[in-house]
Design an enzyme around this catalytic site. Structure first.
Site, short mmCIF file in Angstrom:
data_model
loop_
_atom_site.label_atom_id
_atom_site.label_comp_id
_atom_site.label_asym_id
_atom_site.label_seq_id
_atom_site.Cartn_x
_atom_site.Cartn_y
_atom_site.Cartn_z
N ARG A 40 -14.40 -6.96 4.81
CA ARG A 40 -14.44 -5.70 3.88
C ARG A 40 -13.79 -6.05 2.62
O ARG A 40 -13.73 -5.19 1.69
CB ARG A 40 -13.57 -4.60 4.32
CG ARG A 40 -14.30 -3.92 5.62
CD ARG A 40 -12.98 -3.15 6.47
NE ARG A 40 -13.92 -2.81 7.95
CZ ARG A 40 -13.89 -3.54 8.92
NH1 ARG A 40 -13.80 -4.73 8.91
NH2 ARG A 40 -14.62 -3.06 10.10
N LEU A 56 -4.25 -2.86 4.74
CA LEU A 56 -3.42 -2.76 5.83
C LEU A 56 -3.96 -3.36 7.08
O LEU A 56 -5.03 -3.08 7.56
CB LEU A 56 -3.17 -1.23 6.03
CG LEU A 56 -2.36 -0.64 4.99
CD1 LEU A 56 -2.48 1.01 5.37
CD2 LEU A 56 -1.03 -1.02 4.82
N GLU A 67 3.23 1.90 -1.75
CA GLU A 67 3.51 2.36 -3.01
C GLU A 67 2.36 2.79 -3.90
O GLU A 67 2.66 3.27 -5.30
CB GLU A 67 4.27 0.92 -3.68
CG GLU A 67 5.65 0.70 -3.23
CD GLU A 67 5.73 0.05 -1.85
OE1 GLU A 67 6.58 0.25 -1.01
OE2 GLU A 67 4.74 -0.76 -1.40
N PHE A 113 -10.81 5.74 -2.27
CA PHE A 113 -9.82 4.86 -1.18
C PHE A 113 -10.41 3.63 -0.78
O PHE A 113 -11.12 3.41 0.21
CB PHE A 113 -9.83 5.78 0.09
CG PHE A 113 -8.68 5.42 1.07
CD1 PHE A 113 -7.15 5.71 0.74
CD2 PHE A 113 -9.12 5.03 2.16
CE1 PHE A 113 -6.48 5.18 1.80
CE2 PHE A 113 -8.21 4.32 3.15
CZ PHE A 113 -6.95 4.47 2.92
N HIS A 154 3.91 0.59 13.03
CA HIS A 154 4.01 0.72 11.48
C HIS A 154 2.72 0.62 10.85
O HIS A 154 2.81 1.60 9.78
CB HIS A 154 4.87 -0.82 11.01
CG HIS A 154 5.19 -0.95 9.48
ND1 HIS A 154 5.98 -0.14 8.89
CD2 HIS A 154 4.47 -1.48 8.47
CE1 HIS A 154 6.28 -0.52 7.58
NE2 HIS A 154 5.14 -1.33 7.31
N SER A 192 0.80 -1.37 -0.08
CA SER A 192 0.20 -0.02 0.09
C SER A 192 0.82 1.39 0.06
O SER A 192 0.37 2.39 -0.61
CB SER A 192 -0.81 0.03 1.19
OG SER A 192 -2.09 -0.99 1.06
#
Length: 154
Positions: free
Chosen positions: A128, A82, A58, A114, A89, A56
């Site tokens: 999700r 993520l 990148e 997004f 992190h 993500s």
């Protein structure tokens, strides 16, 4: 009074999907959902560009590369996954990716949705991604197309 509203149709729309590969099967479900939705809503395969990136983090630099490539996209869908771990992190990556995607959308006056899952655990991420619930890739593509149509009307 005039009211403007977009319609989620992919007919004559040039769209890109930038999808992270990290967290593979979940990320793949997002990208597949976005791709199929584009086609289901009347999009032509030659009007869809899919770019896969390692993770993500990148996504934003790849978005900028696409936005400055000379190809005129009507919208872009950013897909990634993520999952919160034991370190900070996740927080750094989630904050930066979200902020940069928003900045690029504003800078280039282009709908960039997004569709990056930010989840506390893998089960929530799967929920999700359409395995146990909704798919952010599908909803992201629908929103991108609706916004692209709206932008054409304004």
């Amino acid at each position: 009074m005039k009211t403007f509203k977009g319609v989620a149709s992919a007919k004559d729309m040039r769209v890109a999907i930038v999808g992270a590969c990290f967290n593979g099967p979940i990320a793949d479900a997002l990208v597949s959902g976005a791709q199929q939705t584009f086609l289901d809503l009347g999009g032509a395969e030659d009007m869809l560009t899919v770019v896969r990136v390692p993770g993500s983090f990148e996504i934003p630099c790849t978005l900028k590369k696409l936005l400055t490539s000379g190809v005129k996209y009507d919208a872009i869908v950013a897909c990634g996954v993520l999952i919160k771990g034991e370190t900070t992190h996740y927080d750094h990556i989630a904050d930066q990716v979200s902020a940069r995607i928003s900045e690029l959308s504003l800078e280039f006056n282009l709908p960039i949705t997004f569709s990056v899952i930010t989840a506390p655990c893998i089960d929530s991420a799967w929920q999700r991604a359409g395995i146990k619930g909704s798919n952010l890739g599908i909803s992201g593509m629908k929103t991108a197309l609706e916004m692209a149509d709206l932008f054409k009307k304004l």
